[in-house]
Design an enzyme around this catalytic site. Sequence first.
Site, PDB file in Angstrom:
ATOM      1  N   GLU A 128       0.817  -1.214   0.000  1.00 14.87           N
ATOM      2  CA  GLU A 128       0.000   0.000   0.000  1.00 14.87           C
ATOM      3  C   GLU A 128       0.851   1.265   0.000  1.00 14.87           C
ATOM      4  OE1 GLU A 128      -3.748  -1.730   2.572  1.00 14.87           O
ATOM      5  OE2 GLU A 128      -2.049  -0.905   3.664  1.00 14.87           O
ATOM      6  N   VAL A 187      -8.223   1.001  10.822  1.00 17.82           N
ATOM      7  CA  VAL A 187      -7.496   0.368   9.711  1.00 17.82           C
ATOM      8  C   VAL A 187      -6.118   0.992   9.533  1.00 17.82           C
ATOM      9  CG1 VAL A 187      -9.585  -0.293   8.470  1.00 17.82           C
ATOM     10  CG2 VAL A 187      -8.516   1.905   7.964  1.00 17.82           C
ATOM     11  N   ARG A 209       2.842   4.052  16.296  1.00 16.24           N
ATOM     12  CA  ARG A 209       1.752   4.978  15.987  1.00 16.24           C
ATOM     13  C   ARG A 209       0.401   4.298  16.024  1.00 16.24           C
ATOM     14  NH1 ARG A 209      -1.206   2.872  11.783  1.00 16.24           N
ATOM     15  NH2 ARG A 209      -0.755   3.707   9.721  1.00 16.24           N
ATOM     16  N   ASP A 243      -8.148  -4.848   8.355  1.00 15.86           N
ATOM     17  CA  ASP A 243      -7.681  -3.608   7.724  1.00 15.86           C
ATOM     18  C   ASP A 243      -7.449  -3.748   6.237  1.00 15.86           C
ATOM     19  OD1 ASP A 243      -5.516  -5.257   7.776  1.00 15.86           O
ATOM     20  OD2 ASP A 243      -4.169  -3.840   8.746  1.00 15.86           O
ATOM     21  N   GLN A 280       2.567  -6.421  16.892  1.00 14.34           N
ATOM     22  CA  GLN A 280       1.905  -5.263  17.511  1.00 14.34           C
ATOM     23  C   GLN A 280       1.707  -5.400  19.021  1.00 14.34           C
ATOM     24  OE1 GLN A 280       0.047  -2.386  16.531  1.00 14.34           O
ATOM     25  NE2 GLN A 280       1.242  -2.450  14.660  1.00 14.34           N
ATOM     26  N   LYS A 289     -10.278  -9.085   4.917  1.00  6.63           N
ATOM     27  CA  LYS A 289      -9.581  -9.332   6.201  1.00  6.63           C
ATOM     28  C   LYS A 289     -10.348  -8.629   7.315  1.00  6.63           C
ATOM     29  CE  LYS A 289      -4.850  -8.937   8.195  1.00  6.63           C
ATOM     30  NZ  LYS A 289      -5.005  -8.067   9.345  1.00  6.63           N
ATOM     31  N   VAL A 304      -8.074  -3.707  15.456  1.00  9.27           N
ATOM     32  CA  VAL A 304      -6.887  -3.196  14.770  1.00  9.27           C
ATOM     33  C   VAL A 304      -6.524  -4.030  13.533  1.00  9.27           C
ATOM     34  CG1 VAL A 304      -4.394  -2.789  15.057  1.00  9.27           C
ATOM     35  CG2 VAL A 304      -5.968  -2.214  16.916  1.00  9.27           C
ATOM     36  N   GLY A 305      -6.813  -5.321  13.580  1.00  2.00           N
ATOM     37  CA  GLY A 305      -6.296  -6.213  12.542  1.00  2.00           C
ATOM     38  C   GLY A 305      -7.164  -6.349  11.297  1.00  2.00           C
ATOM     39  N   LYS A 352      17.889  24.197 -14.510  1.00  2.00           N
ATOM     40  CA  LYS A 352      17.297  23.800 -15.799  1.00  2.00           C
ATOM     41  C   LYS A 352      18.245  22.900 -16.593  1.00  2.00           C
ATOM     42  CE  LYS A 352      14.122  27.665 -16.520  1.00  2.00           C
ATOM     43  NZ  LYS A 352      13.732  28.774 -17.415  1.00  2.00           N
TER      44      LYS A 352
END
Lengths: 359, 359
Positions: free
Chosen positions: B57, B296, B113, B229, B141, B233, B226-227, B332
């Site tokens: 992603e 997510v 985070r 995402d 995690q 899933k 949390v999972g 340039k």
Amino acid sequence: MSTTVLRTQDIARIVHATGLRPFLERLLATMEADFRRWPEFDKSPRSAAHSASGVIELMPIADATLYAFKYVNGHPLNHLRQLPTVMAFGVLAEVATGLPLLLSEMTLTTALRTAVASVMAARRLARPGSRTMALIGNGAQGEFQALAFHLLMGIDEIRLYDLDAEANAKLIRNLRACPALKLRACASTAEAVRGADIVTTATADKTLATIITPEMLEPGMHVNGVGGDCPGKTELHRGVLERAARVFVEYAPQTRIEGDIQQMPADFPVTELWRVLRGEAPGRSDEREITVFDSVGFALEDFSALRLLRDCALELGLGEPLALVPELDDPKNLFGQLSAEPLRPAKAPVTPRPSVQAA
Amino acid sequence: MSTTVLRTQDIARIVHATGLRPFLERLLATMEADFRRWPEFDKSPRSAAHSASGVIELMPIADATLYAFKYVNGHPLNHLRQLPTVMAFGVLAEVATGLPLLLSEMTLTTALRTAVASVMAARRLARPGSRTMALIGNGAQGEFQALAFHLLMGIDEIRLYDLDAEANAKLIRNLRACPALKLRACASTAEAVRGADIVTTATADKTLATIITPEMLEPGMHVNGVGGDCPGKTELHRGVLERAARVFVEYAPQTRIEGDIQQMPADFPVTELWRVLRGEAPGRSDEREITVFDSVGFALEDFSALRLLRDCALELGLGEPLALVPELDDPKNLFGQLSAEPLRPAKAPVTPRPSVQAA
């Protein structure tokens, strides 16, 4: 497990070690091979963040084995801050695991791949035996377009026009050691275009410009529109698109947003270039028709360039490793990276705290 | 003009030098400040390239001054190849010019985070005085969720469940130096969830799973999902979403594609978290209602993390320069980068060709 990093000087070394013509030929062959397997790619229009001063884009693409993306900006007034208008870098990653394999500069690489993509289209769309090209806008892209058309397509006369006379002079200076290529500075776009077989526009201004107007067109011309590549940034008068027998694009869903055809209705007919390369759609069909390649730059061209750079770097032993991803003894124990790290003193004066366990 | 690079060990150094609790507090404050100015951001759902083995992603976001993006993968079977399930890196750039300022690892940073974002939501959505949390899925995690809830919200008992007993043992081993946090390994999800104030799910399997079912819910519970995402899933039975008084999300257009609410109709009511943080929408309204944060992961959380890391790196004198963008005497004259480069011998045996001018 580390990622290989290629900086601009590494790309220059690859080009020098390979030779410019063989490098461009190899890039063209790689790109054509990738465009011919177009249906194998997971494609999407690039994401673009627009601001008053420019645009920042992300261009992802993947096949079953490799994923690539490029970060690229376009800021027409960057030269006032001693920065290039376009700066870019890209990543090649493994689809099976997501591991980033290569992180490469793409400022120089984008100029090389854009010129090669122009030639890839022009070889199918320009009149056979084309010898002269008008080049309107001689900024950072200028020399690359001139040399790619000279070395890969036999163009031996280029007529230059730029609002900035210094840009013409710079290009002529940079290419003076290439005497087989005749360069002529012109006083206007119309003068440069008159009698040219191919017309390339590569201007940077982020405005709805009309660099090429219908009355400049002559039978049999091929227009290679490179600079109209962003919403609100065009170079061709809509009459040019209407006069063309066919308009060719890289990836229609992206070009309808960003290309010169943004001026046209959503159903304006276009042909995606890969279909011509696969022999599924005609390119030029006669000596007198006008063809347009409305080029905006597509992620697949970067994918091809990154794939080739990776091969070249391996062959030449170039590139430095960068630990972008942590190496874990136990891949489920990411937390170990935090607690295992010794409390090394930082350069600035800070009072180290006890380790995580004691926090 | 060079880009500052932070590797995983630099992030660990920043956390150690700051102290884990102060670092998490500072990240929470930065993230809350950014979420409160939500309308200032140029937002879009992330782009995702799915394959049989996982997903890659790109997550871009920008305000008027800074642009950020993260590259992140999710490959549940990566541990079989000694790689983390999730690997990430990100870039912070200047909107005015497009110049990349910071290139940072984000594998460790994403774990930090994500845990802080969970707490940011739970502080508004969990029952005041919450003390116990169930933690289902104790992969990479796990410790971060446990410590963030312990240090920032006063959770002092965590009930663990994972299909892989070794994952529980790893987490307990990693956190044994934190005796104020009581950890209890449970034999099932149901046992872990029973009586918990907060239920956190952080499983990695890319399937439509039902980790939490409606009969496990008790009045007043807050579910921190949390999972789930990614399309295909999920972790929460749709009955859990139906039983909730309110479902909270980061950015509805992305969560409707990727979150547990992908199971629900397109008009299933949700509240974006920033509205709660700005006091424009209610969070929890009574002691007995069930709340769900369908998390997510959103680009703004990474933007906040990168912004903080940049400040910390400057304060601590950390980071190495990387020349991602060429320095041009004349901006340039990009072609100068190619012709100016001396023909240095490469490591592998190659026959150097004459320079570009002679090509």
